[in-house]
Design an enzyme around this catalytic site. Structure first.
Site, PDB file in Angstrom:
ATOM      1  N   CYS A 113     -54.909  52.474   4.116  1.00  0.00           N
ATOM      2  CA  CYS A 113     -56.034  52.595   5.042  1.00  0.00           C
ATOM      3  C   CYS A 113     -56.220  51.298   5.834  1.00  0.00           C
ATOM      4  O   CYS A 113     -56.763  50.319   5.311  1.00  0.00           O
ATOM      5  CB  CYS A 113     -57.301  52.931   4.254  1.00  0.00           C
ATOM      6  SG  CYS A 113     -58.767  53.039   5.271  1.00  0.00           S
TER       7      CYS A 113
ATOM      8  N   CYS B 120     -59.854  50.304   6.399  1.00  0.00           N
ATOM      9  CA  CYS B 120     -60.501  49.697   5.225  1.00  0.00           C
ATOM     10  C   CYS B 120     -60.022  48.265   5.008  1.00  0.00           C
ATOM     11  O   CYS B 120     -60.816  47.377   4.722  1.00  0.00           O
ATOM     12  CB  CYS B 120     -60.163  50.459   3.945  1.00  0.00           C
ATOM     13  SG  CYS B 120     -60.244  52.231   4.044  1.00  0.00           S
ATOM     14  N   ASP B 121     -58.713  48.053   5.119  1.00  0.00           N
ATOM     15  CA  ASP B 121     -58.133  46.801   4.628  1.00  0.00           C
ATOM     16  C   ASP B 121     -57.562  45.878   5.701  1.00  0.00           C
ATOM     17  O   ASP B 121     -57.276  44.714   5.416  1.00  0.00           O
ATOM     18  CB  ASP B 121     -57.005  47.118   3.625  1.00  0.00           C
ATOM     19  CG  ASP B 121     -57.513  47.885   2.420  1.00  0.00           C
ATOM     20  OD1 ASP B 121     -58.692  47.702   2.070  1.00  0.00           O
ATOM     21  OD2 ASP B 121     -56.748  48.661   1.834  1.00  0.00           O
TER      22      ASP B 121
END
Ligand code: NAP
Length: 310
Positions: A132, A135-136
């Site tokens: 992701c 997300c990261d």
């Protein structure tokens, strides 16, 4: 008999639990094999509103679970649904070998990231291997570093483009020489100076020369069988998702890929059965959108139950 059974305990399921619990419906939450859902597999969550310094994915889910419990949600850990009978009221579920009867069901069973299936991929998950970019991608470990994205669909193109904000360079490794992504997305991706496509190539190993930290990936050209190494600090795998909806096939309307198709709002084609989150959403797939759908499903279920009392 239960009033509400929630299948799944990610953002969608637990938000449904908070809302139905606050409506005094004492929902039963069946967490499934991964309590907290996919968010527990990411490190820090920086885009969930309300946490200016970010919050650990698992911590966020534990908070949501405790919030639901505070209002009377019953959380059944590790429980998975083995069979369903939605042929009439009450709705019936087989859970850990026992039958559970309920007036409504909220399906929030989520989706899993499709994995490459490499041993080194599993070993380095959260240590540079991620599923992701949203997300990261902004984590310090990826800043100003070369990164690799695998896949050729809209997700891979979107992730590669997003990562150019942080990375020194993004290699897009795809097993063919044509992207599956929509034309506009593909054109935009290939026009980006910071993205270098690596065609006809498959990742065969994730390297960690420095122990426990991604340092590169080994790829094989599937036309020439030639192997080469790309130095990188991160591997973003974007080769699709698999919705966890197998159990509902033939009963609940879904598309060819298995994503549940709501009829109206969060209602499914079966009366009393609602859906929320990644098992029905392949477009947004964010914690906050799943939570929003969980809230809507809870309100739909609550209104349906109220209509039965009139
Ligand atoms: P997808 O369209 O199914 O694409 C998956 C990609 O991964 C394909 O290019 C596929 O290669 C590759 N792949 C699959 N298994 C692989 C493996 N084992 N090893 C290497 N490569 C592999 O998945 P997606 O990109 O996640 O998109 C899913 C749906 O969401 C699509 O309908 C997409 O349009 C939609 N979506 C939309 C947006 C947007 O509109 N903003 C953003 C993201 C996703 P092949 O091409 O060779 O099969």
């Amino acid at each position: 008999m239960e009033k509400v059974v929630i299948i799944g305990s990610g953002c969608a399921g637990l938000t449904s639990a908070i809302y139905t619990a606050r409506a005094n419906l004492e929902p039963l939450v069946l967490t499934g094999a991964m309590p907290g859902g996919l968010l527990t597999t990411t490190s820090i969550v920086e885009n969930f509103p309300g946490f200016s310094k970010g919050i650990d994915g698992t911590e966020l889910m534990v908070e949501m679970q405790q919030q639901a419990e505070r209002f009377g949600a019953k959380i059944q850990f590790g429980s998975t649904v083995e069979a369903i009978d939605f042929s009439g009221q009450p709705l019936k579920l087989t859970v850990d070998g026992k039958e559970v009867e309920t007036q409504t069901v909220i399906i929030a069973s989520g989706a899993g990231h499709r994995h490459l299936g490499l041993e080194s991929e599993a070993k380095l998950e959260k240590k540079g291997v991620t599923y992701c970019a949203t997300c990261d991608g902004a984590l310090p470990m990826f800043r100003d570093q070369p990164l690799v994205v695998v896949g050729g669909g809209d997700s891979a193109c979107e992730e590669a483009t997003y990562l150019t904000r942080f990375a020194s360079k993004v290699y897009l490794v795809h097993r063919r020489d044509e992207l599956r992504a929509s034309k506009i997305m593909a054109e935009r991706t290939l026009a980006n100076d910071k993205i270098e496509p690596v065609w006809h190539s498959e990742v065969i190993e994730v390297m960690d020369v420095e122990q426990d930290k991604v340092t590169g990936v080994k790829v094989r050209n599937n036309q020439t069988n030639e192997e080469s190494t790309i130095d990188c600090a991160g591997l973003f795998i974007a080769i699709g998702h698999i919705p966890n909806t197998q159990l509902f096939k033939g009963v609940i309307d879904m598309d060819d890929a298995g994503y549940i198709l709501p009829k109206r709002g969060q209602e499914t084609n079966v009366t009393g059965v609602y859906v929320a989150g990644d098992c029905s959403d392949h477009v947004y797939r964010q914690a906050i959108t799943a939570a929003g759908q969980g809230c809507a499903a809870a309100i739909d279920a609550e209104r349906y139950l109220a209509s039965l009392d009139q």
